[in-house]
Enzyme design. Structure first.
Site, PDB file in Angstrom:
ATOM      1  N   GLU A 113       0.835  -1.201   0.000  1.00 25.89           N
ATOM      2  CA  GLU A 113       0.000   0.000   0.000  1.00 25.89           C
ATOM      3  C   GLU A 113       0.872   1.254   0.000  1.00 25.89           C
ATOM      4  O   GLU A 113       2.043   1.212   0.399  1.00 25.89           O
ATOM      5  CB  GLU A 113      -0.880  -0.003   1.262  1.00 25.89           C
ATOM      6  CG  GLU A 113      -2.345  -0.302   0.986  1.00 25.89           C
ATOM      7  CD  GLU A 113      -3.113   0.882   0.404  1.00 25.89           C
ATOM      8  OE1 GLU A 113      -2.589   1.603  -0.462  1.00 25.89           O
ATOM      9  OE2 GLU A 113      -4.262   1.074   0.829  1.00 25.89           O
ATOM     10  N   ASP A 114       0.275   2.343  -0.410  1.00 27.23           N
ATOM     11  CA  ASP A 114       1.016   3.603  -0.425  1.00 27.23           C
ATOM     12  C   ASP A 114       1.165   4.188   0.981  1.00 27.23           C
ATOM     13  O   ASP A 114       2.245   4.529   1.408  1.00 27.23           O
ATOM     14  CB  ASP A 114       0.360   4.616  -1.388  1.00 27.23           C
ATOM     15  CG  ASP A 114      -1.140   4.791  -1.172  1.00 27.23           C
ATOM     16  OD1 ASP A 114      -1.713   4.141  -0.276  1.00 27.23           O
ATOM     17  OD2 ASP A 114      -1.755   5.586  -1.909  1.00 27.23           O
ATOM     18  N   ASP A 117      -3.160   5.862   6.849  1.00 27.60           N
ATOM     19  CA  ASP A 117      -3.549   7.121   7.466  1.00 27.60           C
ATOM     20  C   ASP A 117      -4.383   6.770   8.708  1.00 27.60           C
ATOM     21  O   ASP A 117      -3.830   6.462   9.757  1.00 27.60           O
ATOM     22  CB  ASP A 117      -4.322   7.916   6.398  1.00 27.60           C
ATOM     23  CG  ASP A 117      -4.668   9.324   6.814  1.00 27.60           C
ATOM     24  OD1 ASP A 117      -3.870   9.950   7.525  1.00 27.60           O
ATOM     25  OD2 ASP A 117      -5.738   9.817   6.415  1.00 27.60           O
ATOM     26  N   LYS A 145       1.217   7.340   8.913  1.00 27.86           N
ATOM     27  CA  LYS A 145       0.951   8.545   9.724  1.00 27.86           C
ATOM     28  C   LYS A 145       0.309   8.091  11.022  1.00 27.86           C
ATOM     29  O   LYS A 145      -0.914   8.139  11.168  1.00 27.86           O
ATOM     30  CB  LYS A 145      -0.020   9.472   8.980  1.00 27.86           C
ATOM     31  CG  LYS A 145       0.561  10.157   7.754  1.00 27.86           C
ATOM     32  CD  LYS A 145      -0.325  11.311   7.296  1.00 27.86           C
ATOM     33  CE  LYS A 145      -1.146  10.948   6.109  1.00 27.86           C
ATOM     34  NZ  LYS A 145      -1.875  12.083   5.496  1.00 27.86           N
ATOM     35  N   VAL A 167       0.543  14.374   1.814  1.00 28.48           N
ATOM     36  CA  VAL A 167       1.714  14.231   0.951  1.00 28.48           C
ATOM     37  C   VAL A 167       1.342  13.710  -0.435  1.00 28.48           C
ATOM     38  O   VAL A 167       0.333  13.011  -0.601  1.00 28.48           O
ATOM     39  CB  VAL A 167       2.779  13.307   1.598  1.00 28.48           C
ATOM     40  CG1 VAL A 167       3.433  13.985   2.778  1.00 28.48           C
ATOM     41  CG2 VAL A 167       2.189  11.960   2.001  1.00 28.48           C
ATOM     42  N   ASP A 173      -1.367  10.815  -4.782  1.00 30.09           N
ATOM     43  CA  ASP A 173      -1.952  11.894  -5.584  1.00 30.09           C
ATOM     44  C   ASP A 173      -2.696  12.912  -4.742  1.00 30.09           C
ATOM     45  O   ASP A 173      -3.071  12.654  -3.591  1.00 30.09           O
ATOM     46  CB  ASP A 173      -2.953  11.305  -6.584  1.00 30.09           C
ATOM     47  CG  ASP A 173      -4.261  10.890  -5.898  1.00 30.09           C
ATOM     48  OD1 ASP A 173      -4.186  10.079  -4.939  1.00 30.09           O
ATOM     49  OD2 ASP A 173      -5.334  11.383  -6.278  1.00 30.09           O
TER      50      ASP A 173
END
Ligand code: IMP
Ligand code: MG
Length: 189
Positions: A113-114, A117, A145, A167, A173
């Protein structure tokens, strides 16, 4: 010849072209260095195995592409696309827009995963994939995060832990833009 997509089309409205300023958070060299380290870890941890790396479209794709080459190990790659079922809700329930092609049963699965959050999306996704009976399941995230977390979620491989910034870059994106930046940057307000 005149066509809607051709060179004679109207210029895009200014707001479509608008790009906000970004401030460097993690430079390209640091990103590549960390991805190389994670790749080496994966190669050691999955020795003798051929895991299935599951990437979540679209944000996780740049990370996955570099990670598989850094890991340089036998593996399979598959993609899934999800969208939050109800963005206003804090359930993390996602709709599968595109499902995996590969069968996960009995497989060693690594979710790539990117960013984590609140953790809601990943938590839901992990449950969904665990139900497909993989032999093992771990998760790799480029960014985390922790101060934003709403649900405890297990992530075995984390690229960088960051403060509560929005970010972009390296796959991430804002309104589908900035994904191709080779570094990670904070989007200015
Ligand atoms: P979560 O369910 O709150 O953990 O949301 C995770 C998803 O939100 C990520 O997979 C991203 O698509 C998106 N997201 C969260 N934070 C950021 C950010 O700082 N930049 C870009 N996308 C983000
Ligand atoms: Mg995502």
């Amino acid at each position: 010849m005149t066509s809607a997509d051709g060179p004679d089309r109207e210029p895009a409205p200014p707001e479509a072209e608008e790009r906000r300023a970004v401030r460097l958070l993690v430079d390209e060299e640091a990103v590549q260095g960390r991805v190389a380290e994670l790749g080496a870890e994966l190669r050691a941890d999955y020795q003798g195995l051929e895991p299935i790396l599951v990437s979540v479209l679209r944000g996780g794709v740049v990370f996955l592409a570099d990670l598989v080459r850094a890991a340089a190990m036998p593996c399979l790659v598959d993609f899934m696309a999800i969208s939050r079922f109800d963005a206003s809700e804090d359930t993390g329930v996602v709709r599968i827009e595109k499902d995996l092609e590969l069968d996960l049963s009995g497989a060693h699965v690594l979710v790539v995963e990117d960013i984590v959050d609140t953790g809601l999306t990943l938590h839901y996704l992990q449950d969904l994939l665990k139900a497909r009976d993989p032999k093992s399941m771990k998760t790799a995230c480029l960014l985390s995060k922790p101060s934003r977390r709403k649900v405890d979620v297990q992530v075995e491989y984390i690229g960088f832990t960051i403060e509560d910034y929005f970010v972009v870059g390296y796959g991430l994106d804002y309104a589908e833009k900035y994904r191709n930046l080779p570094f990670i940057a904070i989007l200015e307000q």
